[in-house]
Structures are given as structure tokens and as C-alpha cells.
Design an enzyme around this catalytic site. Structure first.
Site, mmCIF file in Angstrom:
data_model
loop_
_atom_site.group_PDB
_atom_site.id
_atom_site.type_symbol
_atom_site.label_atom_id
_atom_site.label_comp_id
_atom_site.label_asym_id
_atom_site.label_seq_id
_atom_site.Cartn_x
_atom_site.Cartn_y
_atom_site.Cartn_z
ATOM 1 N N TYR A 123 0.909 9.263 -9.174
ATOM 2 C CA TYR A 123 0.126 8.467 -8.226
ATOM 3 C C TYR A 123 -0.643 9.399 -7.283
ATOM 4 C CZ TYR A 123 -0.688 4.392 -5.149
ATOM 5 O OH TYR A 123 -1.249 3.378 -4.416
ATOM 6 N N ASP A 127 -0.246 -4.204 -1.331
ATOM 7 C CA ASP A 127 1.075 -4.845 -1.434
ATOM 8 C C ASP A 127 1.471 -5.518 -0.126
ATOM 9 O OD1 ASP A 127 0.828 -3.473 -3.761
ATOM 10 O OD2 ASP A 127 2.561 -2.170 -3.473
HETATM 11 MG MG MG Z 1 6.168 -0.463 -4.008
#
Ligand code: MG
Ligand code: ADP
Length: 390
Positions: A225, A176
Site C-alpha cells: 500500500y 473508510d
Molecule cells: Mg482498514
């Protein structure tokens, strides 16, 4: 389509009103991203294939004549104040400001001297929807706090990742932040998350990339996650037991995996099958994009989704519905969940003439089934982070 775009000049006005100041702040922008393919492969040191978005986080910053940092987020309508010399010992607050304070701490650790300032944050990346508002916030904050001082772009991405994984407490990979820093108009970024090198891959012009927000936030995703990170580590351990010297799932080829998979316990085996096959799909997708083969790109989208749905088990009822409804629609090449999972957005490859119809059809079907209205975002590959002239 899309949300109301932020105009940088308006951020300056909002900054002055909020801080009751005549200062002329500098404005920095860092984009969100949509990952086209390569999900949960980044922390396994494999390949990912995101594009940076026009939707971005904007941070306006101006110095103040004292040693206080005041940070306001318009999106959270909340302010946090901290003395500059208290930053290195700041503790996690469990809220949005952790991303900014985490970045400030990383900058200080890297030798950057910070001074008192007012910081105004506004983003048009939807929060918690898998389009990476968190990295946009980290990278825009890092650029703003750095100001005119130079830092190698890869170091900016890495410190954003450390802020998120070590301070905010989300054990994310590098994708990201990397995409937010290195985005380029018209191109996707194929990132090798081990070497940290990238290639820009121009995308075919005659296809629209449409993200569809399920309006289900992926809040439950954090613990799952962590589980996936641990399950992948268990898979690596099991592969090592078969006598192969692998350090991450990146080192496991499809051929090797197929040969030794029976020695891997069932859950880690399924997780590994996703990661290993997904790495290959990224490479295949990049070739298909270069060859302008929209059908193959679409096929790989759907194969990736099924792998997340059945092997990685990170999809949801809403997301599967959006994917299954979209791929029945004429003019849709492919559809898949994007981002960490358990909600958030799908990403769709759509013939431009079919976008309007798809939007109407998905809205109608989704409302009828879930009583919620999905949001649509036109995803044009945009430039990475930097200062904006406001
Ligand atoms: Mg994020
Ligand atoms: P995503 O990155 O997919 O949007 P995350 O859960 O990783 O989802 O990050 C969302 C979180 O990031 C929000 O809950 C909030 O804490 C923080 N955040 C992102 N952008 C902003 C913003 N503009 N203002 C305040 N907090 C933000």
C-alpha cells in the site's frame, strides 16, 4: 448468509460481566463498508463509491470514578489500560489498541476533555478482510469517547483517518471513515475525496450485493500500500515534468494521460492508468446506477477488477479465481476485488434468484482449488455511525 449479528443489549451484559460493574453503559455503533468501485482513488483525491454495512463495531462505555481508561476488545480478547493524562504522550504499540488510543489522542488534540472510563469493544465486521473493521473501530470509539458532545461529522471522519494514518501507521485515505460516518440505508455514497463532499446514489432494488471473503487476510498489503502511494506520487511528479500543473492524479484526465503517458516511467504509468481510469469508472458507475443499468454496472465492475489485477497489481490468485468463477455464473452482473488488495473480499452484483447457486458454486470450486471455505456477506446499504438504544 453473513456472520452472527451482534445484538446491542448483549454488549451491555458482556460489558457488566467483564468489568464486574452494575453501570449502564451507553452503546455506540459504527459500520464497516464495502467499496463498490473506486479503489485506491481516495488518497489520489479522486472518487469512491462505498456503502456502509449492517455489520458494525459496537463500543459500550461508562464513566469510572478515577482517571483510568480501560479498553477491552472481545475480538482480540485483550485489554489495554492507560491513565487519562498519559494519553497525549502515548506511543504506538503495534496492535489493535493503536486505533482507539490514536482516536483518543486526536479528540484531546481537538480540545475534547476525556475522563476515566471502561470501554468494551465487539465487532461483527470481519477483521482484516477489506470491509474496514479498522474504520468501524475508530469511528465507534470516537463516538463513544465523545458521548453526547457534538462534533461535526466530517471532523469525526477526519480524526479517525488521522488516528489510522498518523498513529496506527497505515497511510489510508478518507473513504473508510467517511463511509462509516455518512452511511445511509438503501444508498451508496459517492464521495469526492478532494472536496470531501458526497452525493447519495440510491441503488437498484433488484440486485443483491454479495461480498465473498477469500479468507486470505491482507496483512502483506501494508507495505505494498505504501509502495502504491509512493508510485502515484512519482507519477504526479512525472506529469508535472511534462509542464502540466497537477497536484494529484485527480487532476489528470484520461485524455491528458493518454497524451503524456510515454513520459511517465513504466511502473508509475501503470499505477496512474489505474487511478485515472478508475476515477472515470466511478462517475460512469454512478450514472449507470441512476439509470438502473445493471449490465453496465457489472461491466464496470469487471473493468475495475482487471485494472487492479494488471495495472495496479494488487490482486491475488485467490481473488482472481473468485472473480473469474463468479462472472461465469448466470445471474452475476459483475465481480471485483474490494478494499486495499492482496486478499480480503470480492464484491458481486447478483440477481437475487441466483445468489444461492452462486454461493454453492463458489464454495465448491474454491474448496477444490484452495482447500478453504469462503464466507459470504449480504451487503445491504445501512446507516452510518451513532448511538444505539440498547
Ligand atoms: Mg482498514
Ligand atoms: P480492515 O479494515 O479491512 O478490516 P485493517 O488491516 O485495516 O483491515 O484493520 C484490521 C485491524 O484493525 C485488526 O488487525 C485490528 O488491529 C484492528 N481491529 C479492527 N476491529 C477490531 C476489534 N473489534 N477489536 C480489536 N481490533 C480491531
Amino acid at each position: 448468509m453473513s456472520t452472527l449479528a451482534i445484538v446491542p443489549r448483549e454488549i451491555i451484559t458482556a460489558f457488566r460481566e467483564y468489568f464486574r460493574s452494575e453501570a449502564k453503559p451507553q452503546v455506540y455503533r459504527a459500520p464497516g463498508r464495502v467499496n463498490l468501485i473506486g479503489e485506491h482513488t481516495d488518497y489520489n483525491l479522486g472518487f469512491v463509491f462505498p456503502i456502509a454495512l449492517e455489520m458494525a463495531c459496537y463500543v459500550a462505555i461508562a464513566p469510572v470514578p478515577n482517571e483510568t481508561v480501560r479498553i477491552y476488545s472481545r475480538d482480540s480478547d485483550d485489554e489495554v489500560t492507560v491513565a487519562v493524562d498519559a494519553l497525549p504522550s502515548a506511543v504506538r504499540a503495534g496492535k489493535w489498541s493503536d486505533y482507539v488510543i490514536g482516536v483518543a489522542r486526536e479528540l484531546i488534540a481537538a480540545g475534547t476533555q476525556l475522563a476515566g472510563c471502561n470501554v468494551y469493544i465487539a465487532s461483527d465486521v470481519p477483521l482484516g478482510s477489506g470491509l474496514s473493521s479498522s474504520a468501524a473501530l475508530e469511528i465507534a470509539s470516537a463516538c463513544a469517547l465523545l458521548g453526547p458532545r457534538h462534533m461535526d461529522p466530517i471532523d469525526i471522519a477526519l480524526l479517525g483517518q488521522r488516528a489510522e494514518s498518523q498513529f496506527a501507521g497505515m497511510p489510508c485515505g478518507i473513504m473508510d471513515q467517511y463511509a462509516s460516518v455518512f452511511g445511509r440505508e438503501g444508498s451508496a455514497i459517492q464521495i469526492d475525496c478532494r472536496s470531501l463532499e458526497h452525493d447519495y446514489v440510491p441503488l437498484p432494488q433488484d440486485v443483491d450485493i454479495v461480498a465473498v471473503n477469500s479468507m486470505v487476510k491482507h496483512e502483506l498489503g501494508t507495505s505494498a500500500y505504501r509502495d502504491r502511494v509512493a508510485e502515484c506520487a512519482a507519477a504526479v511528479e512525472a506529469v508535472r515534468h511534462t509542464g502540466h500543473d497537477v497536484k494529484s492524479l485527480r487532476d489528470v484526465s484520461l485524455t491528458l494521460f493518454e497524451r503524456i503517458q510515454d513520459s511517465v516511467p513504466v511502473v508509475p504509468r501503470r499505477r496512474a492508468r489505474h487511478v485515472v481510469s478508475e476515477n472515470q469508472r466511478v462517475l460512469d458507475f454512478a450514472s449507470a446506477a441512476r439509470d438502473h443499468n445493471l449490465r453496465e454496472m457489472g461491466r464496470l465492475f469487471v473493468a475495475s477488477h482487471r485494472s487492479m489485477q494488471y495495472d495496479y497489481e494488487i490482486s491475488s490468485e485467490e481473488i482472481d479465481f473468485l472473480v473469474d468463477t463468479a462472472i461465469k455464473h448466470p445471474g452475476v452482473y459483475g465481480s471485483r476485488m474490494t478494499g486495499g488488495g492482496f486478499g480480503g473480499c470480492t464484491v458481486n452484483l447478483v440477481a437475487p434468484h441466483a445468489v444461492e447457486d452462486l454461493r454453492n458454486e463458489l464454495t465448491r470450486a474454491y474448496q477444490a482449488r484452495f482447500g478453504k471455505t469462503p464466507a459470504f456477506y449480504d451487503c445491504k446499504p445501512a446507516a452510518g455511525a451513532g448511538r444505539v438504544n440498547a
